[in-house]
Scaffold this motif. Structure first.
Motif, PDB file in Angstrom:
ATOM      1  N   ASP A 131       0.923  -0.795  -0.324  1.00 21.60           N
ATOM      2  CA  ASP A 131       0.241  -0.138   0.536  1.00 21.60           C
ATOM      3  C   ASP A 131       0.947   0.988   0.116  1.00 21.60           C
ATOM      4  OD1 ASP A 131      -3.027   1.162   0.290  1.00 21.60           O
ATOM      5  OD2 ASP A 131      -0.930   2.121   1.653  1.00 21.60           O
ATOM      6  N   HIS A 133       0.776   4.228   1.304  1.00 16.67           N
ATOM      7  CA  HIS A 133       1.230   4.992   2.200  1.00 16.67           C
ATOM      8  C   HIS A 133       1.459   4.647   3.454  1.00 16.67           C
ATOM      9  CE1 HIS A 133      -1.751   6.926  -0.384  1.00 16.67           C
ATOM     10  NE2 HIS A 133      -1.542   7.864  -0.486  1.00 16.67           N
ATOM     11  N   CYS A 348      -6.361   6.724   6.554  1.00 20.57           N
ATOM     12  CA  CYS A 348      -4.740   6.549   7.413  1.00 20.57           C
ATOM     13  C   CYS A 348      -4.223   8.131   7.445  1.00 20.57           C
ATOM     14  CB  CYS A 348      -3.845   5.372   6.370  1.00 20.57           C
ATOM     15  SG  CYS A 348      -3.468   5.822   4.839  1.00 20.57           S
ATOM     16  N   CYS A 408     -10.971   1.149   5.860  1.00 24.01           N
ATOM     17  CA  CYS A 408     -10.324   2.538   4.304  1.00 24.01           C
ATOM     18  C   CYS A 408     -11.590   3.060   3.837  1.00 24.01           C
ATOM     19  CB  CYS A 408      -9.609   1.595   3.335  1.00 24.01           C
ATOM     20  SG  CYS A 408      -8.436   0.353   3.720  1.00 24.01           S
ATOM     21  N   CYS A 411     -11.639   6.030   1.204  1.00 21.81           N
ATOM     22  CA  CYS A 411     -10.601   6.453   0.831  1.00 21.81           C
ATOM     23  C   CYS A 411     -10.098   6.394  -0.777  1.00 21.81           C
ATOM     24  CB  CYS A 411      -9.394   6.115   1.756  1.00 21.81           C
ATOM     25  SG  CYS A 411      -7.876   6.712   1.289  1.00 21.81           S
TER      26      CYS A 411
END
Ligand code: SF4
Lengths: 468, 198
Positions: A131, A133, A348, A408, A411
Motif C-alpha cells: 500500500d 501510504h 490512514c 479504509c 478513501c
C-alpha cells in the motif's frame, strides 16, 4: 562528531543493506512487513507455485481493512468477492503462521493506523507494505514505503527487497503556524508547491520547528502524503515526542530493552553538514487552510485563493483543463461557497484520534447541514474506543452525525462507501484522482477542520470563521 | 512470476498523450477484488474505455481499431498513485510488453519490471516525435532493443538510447525475477539477521 556526516536516511538505509549489487539495486533487509487482503493473495499464490515458505513469519503482520464494510461488521460480508479476499487472508496467514487481526478483532483497523498504535512501528526500522501510504511510518524515523505484489511475495520469501538507493531531499518548514492550520494543511501546501511528481526518485526528510512541535499523529499525516509528491517515502527524526508516544504500547520494548532502544534512537538524526541532493525551505506562517480543486493532490491552494488560470500553469494545459472539466470548476473560481454533498473523515491520513478531536471542535454546538451526507470512519477500533471515551461521540450524535466502523472506506471506495458520480466530497483522505472515491466522484482534499466546516455549513467554508 | 524473455520488440504502438496517468485510471480500485493475477486486461482503463452502462466510449484510443500493438506510449508521469501491481498486470494482460513515457512514477516502474514489462524513458522531444509519427500514421513501427538500450522510429531511423541498470536488464533478457536471485543468497540473509537491531 564524525567527520563523515550522515543523514537520518543514510543511517537507517546503510544499517539494512545485506548486499550491494554491481550496477543494480541494494538488497535491503526489512524489519517489519504489513499485509492486507487486497495485495497479498497473489503473493501467496506465487509462493505456493514456487513451493517456498515464508522465511520469517514473525516479522509480518496482517490486518483486513481495504475491502471491509464500515457498518454491521458482525454480519458475514455480503460482497462475495470481498468475502473471498478476506477468507484468503485468513487462510494464508493461518497456514504460514502470520499474526492476523481480521474483521471483528479488537486490534483490527487500517494497517497504517494499527501498526504504530500497537508499538509494532519503532524508530530506525525498515517497513514495507503493499500500500503506497506505508510512508506513514516514516513519522517514527523509519524507512517505510509501499511495494507491489511481486515485492510482497519477495519479502515473504526472503525478508528482503531489491531497491536502488533513492536520492535525498530535505524539506524544512520553520516558524509558527496560523490558527486553524493543521498538519494536513502543511503537507497539502508542500505538495502544491512541489507538484504531484516533484519528489519522484527522492526520499524526503521533513525538518524544522513546525514538525518538531507536531504530535505523532500530525507527523504521520505529513509522512503519509509524501508519496503524493512522488517521493518514495518521507521521514522525521525521532525525539521525545516519539519516545513518549511509543512508551507503554503493546509491542514496545520495556525495561532494559527500552533503555537500550532509547540510546540507539537518539542517534537517529541528520548530522550537521550533510548536503542533500535537493533542499526546500518554507515558512509556517505562509500556510493557510488548504483545499484541492483538481484531480491530483498537487492541485491544491489556500482556501481563500482562486483556482489558477491555465496561463499560470507551467505545463500540461490540456491535462489541466480536462481536470477542471471533470471537477466542474472554472479557472479563477473561488472555492469558498462551492457546494458539498459528502464529507468523509477518516483514512490512514486523518483517521486518528486527533483528527476526530479537531472535527468535533468545530461541530460542537452546531448541526450537520441537511444537504450533506457524512461518513465519519475511525482508523481502528482503538481510535473508535477513544472517540467514545473522550465524549466525542456524544458531540457528533448531538450534531446529527453517525460514527461508522473502522476501515479504509471511501478513501479508495472498494467497499460500499462510494461517492456517487458527479457529487462533491470534501475528504480528509489522500487522493483526489478521477474516480478514486467512486466512478465520477469529485473529491476535494482537505483537513478535518475544513471537513467539519463543510459538514455544518453545507458548502466549502474557511474553518477560521467558525473557530472560537 | 515467470514471464517471456525480453530482447528486441518491433511493434506498432498505442498512443495515450495524457500526463499523470495514475494507477486508479489504469485499473480502478473496484476491480481489485480478485485473488488471481489474470483477467485484469478487460478492465484496463475501465472508466476511460467504457460508459457507465458498459458500452465502449468511441473516442477512447483502445476502442479505436486503427491503433494496436504491444507498445503503449503515455504522457509524462505515467503510473503515479497507488502501489497496486494490478495496474502493471492489467497492461500486461491486455497484451502490452513495453510502456514508453518521458517520466515514470517509481513504484509503477518497479512493478512493471518485476513482471516483464519494459518501461522505456525517453526525452520530452523524442516522446513528442513518437506521438506525431503515430498521429500521422497509425501503422508507425517502433523498435525497442533492450540489449542495445535503444528505441527507434523504424521508418525514419530516428533513435534514442535509454537507461536501465545492468541487473534489471539481465533479469528481463533472461526472464528471471528478483525472487530467483534472493533464493540464492539465503545464507547471506540469515547471517545478516543474526546481528540486526530488531
Ligand atoms: S486508508 Fe486509503 S491510503 Fe490508507 S491504507 Fe487504506 S486505502 Fe490505503
Amino acid at each position: 562528531m564524525s567527520n563523515n556526516p550522515q543523514s537520518l536516511f543514510d543511517k537507517v538505509w546503510d544499517a539494512h543493506v545485506v548486499k550491494k549489487i554491481n550496477d543494480g539495486p541494494d538488497v535491503l533487509f526489512i524489519d517489519r512487513h504489513f499485509i492486507h487482503e487486497v495485495t497479498s493473495p497473489v503473493a501467496f499464490l506465487g509462493l505456493k507455485s514456487r513451493n517456498i515458505s515464508v522465511l520469517y513469519p514473525e516479522r509480518t503482520f496482517a490486518t483486513a481493512d481495504h475491502n471491509t464494510p464500515t457498518i454491521n461488521q458482525h454480519l458475514p460480508v455480503a460482497d462475495p468477492l470481498s468475502a473471498n479476499q478476506l477468507k484468503a487472508l485468513e487462510e494464508n496467514t493461518k497456514s504460514y503462521g502470520i499474526s492476523h487481526w481480521g474483521l471483528g478483532n479488537p486490534k483490527n483497523g487500517i494497517v497504517h493506523v494499527v501498526g504504530p498504535e500497537n508499538g509494532i512501528t519503532l524508530p530506525g526500522m525498515t517497513i514495507v507494505c503493499g500500500d503506497s501510504h506505508t510512508s506513514t511510518h516514516g513519522a517514527f524515523g523509519c524507512i517505510a514505503f509501499g511495494i507491489g505484489t511481486s515485492e510482497v511475495e519477495m519479502v515473504l520469501a526472503s525478508q528482503c527487497i531489491m531497491q536502488p538507493k533513492p536520492k535525498k531531499m530535505r524539506i524544512n518548514v520553520n516558524g509558527s503556524m496560523q490558527k486553524g492550520v493543521v498538519p494536513k494543511d502543511v503537507v497539502l501546501y508542500i505538495i502544491s508547491k512541489l507538484t504531484a511528481a516533484g519528489a519522484t526518485g527522492y526520499f524526503v526528510e521533513f525538518a524544522g520547528s513546525v514538525f518538531e512541535s507536531m504530535s505523532m499523529e500530525g507527523r504521520m499525516t505529513v509522512c503519509n502524503m509524501s508519496i503524493e509528491m512522488g517521493a518514495r517515502g518521507g521521514m522525521i527524526a525521532p525525539d521525545d515526542t516519539t519516545f513518549n508516544y511509543i512508551k507503554g504500547r503493546e509491542k514496545a520494548p520495556t525495561g532494559e530493552a527500552w533503555d537500550k532502544a532509547i540510546s540507539y534512537w537518539k542517534t537517529l538524526k541528520t548530522d550537521d553538514g550533510v548536503v542533500f541532493d535537493k533542499e526546500y525551505h518554507f515558512e509556517g506562517a505562509d500556510i493557510e487552510p488548504q483545499i484541492t480543486y483538481g484531480t491530483n493532490p498537487g492541485m491544491g491552494m489556500g482556501i481563500t485563493e482562486h483556482i489558477p488560470t491555465s496561463e499560470a500553469m507551467e505545463s500540461g494545459k490540456a491535462t489541466y483543463e480536462k481536470s477542471l472539466a471533470y471537477m466542474g470548476f472554472n479557472q479563477d473560481d473561488s472555492m469558498i461557497g462551492k457546494p458539498v454533498d459528502y464529507v468523509f473523515v477518516g483514512s490512514c491520513t486523518n483517521g486518528r484520534i486527533e483528527d476526530f478531536r479537531a472535527f468535533a471542535s468545530i461541530v460542537k454546538g452546531r448541526r450537520k447541514a441537511d444537504n450533506v451526507t457524512a461518513w465519519i470512519v475511525p482508523g481502528s477500533h482503538i481510535v473508535e474506543q477513544q472517540i467514545k471515551d473522550e465524549g466525542i461521540l456524544d458531540i457528533l450524535t448531538e450534531a446529527g452525525f453517525e460514527l461508522r466502523q473502522p476501515g479504509c472506506s471511501a478513501c479508495l471506495a472498494m467497499n460500499d462507501d462510494k461517492i456517487p458520480a458527479g457529487k462533491y466530497a470534501v475528504s480528509t483522505s489522500n487522493r483526489n484522482f478521477e474516480g478514486r472515491q467512486g466512478p465520477g466522484a469529485r473529491t476535494m482534499l482537505a483537513s478535518p477542520l475544513v471537513a467539519a466546516a463543510a459538514a455544518v455549513t453545507g458548502v466549502v467554508t474557511d474553518p477560521r470563521t467558525l473557530l472560537a | 512470476m515467470a514471464y517471456d524473455k525480453f530482447t528486441v520488440l518491433s511493434s506498432t504502438a498505442v498512443p495515450l498523450p495524457i500526463e499523470n496517468v495514475d494507477t486508479d485510471q489504469i485499473i480502478p480500485a473496484r476491480f481489485l477484488k480478485a485473488t488471481k493475477r489474470e483477467g485484469f486486461g478487460d478492465n484496463l482503463f475501465r472508466d476511460w474505455r467504457y460508459n457507465g452502462d458498459d458500452t465502449p466510449k468511441q473516442d477512447f484510443v483502445l476502442n479505436n481499431p486503427i491503433y494496436s500493438g504491444k507498445i503503449l506510449v503515455g504522457g509524462k508521469n505515467f503510473g503515479s498513485g497507488s502501489s497496486r501491481e494490478h495496474a502493471a498486470w492489467a497492461i500486461y494482460d491486455y497484451g502490452f510488453r513495453c510502456v514508453v513515457s518521458s517520466f515514470f512514477a517509481d513504484i509503477f516502474k518497479n512493478n512493471s519490471m518485476n513482471i516483464g514489462i519494459l518501461p522505456v524513458t525517453v526525452s520530452e522531444g523524442f516522446l513528442h516525435k513518437i506521438f506525431t509519427a503515430i498521429e500521422a500514421d497509425p501503422n508507425t513501427v517502433l523498435e525497442v532493443n533492450l540489449p542495445e538500450q535503444t528505441i527507434t522510429l523504424v521508418a525514419t531511423g530516428e533513435q534514442e538510447s535509454f537507461d536501465i541498470n545492468g541487473y534489471k536488464k539481465h533479469n528481463l533478457t533472461n526472464g528471471f525475477d528478483d525472487i530467483d536471485f534472493l533464493q540464492n543468497i539465503k545464507s547471506e540473509i540469515s547471517e545478516f539477521v543474526s546481528h540486526t537491531t530488531y
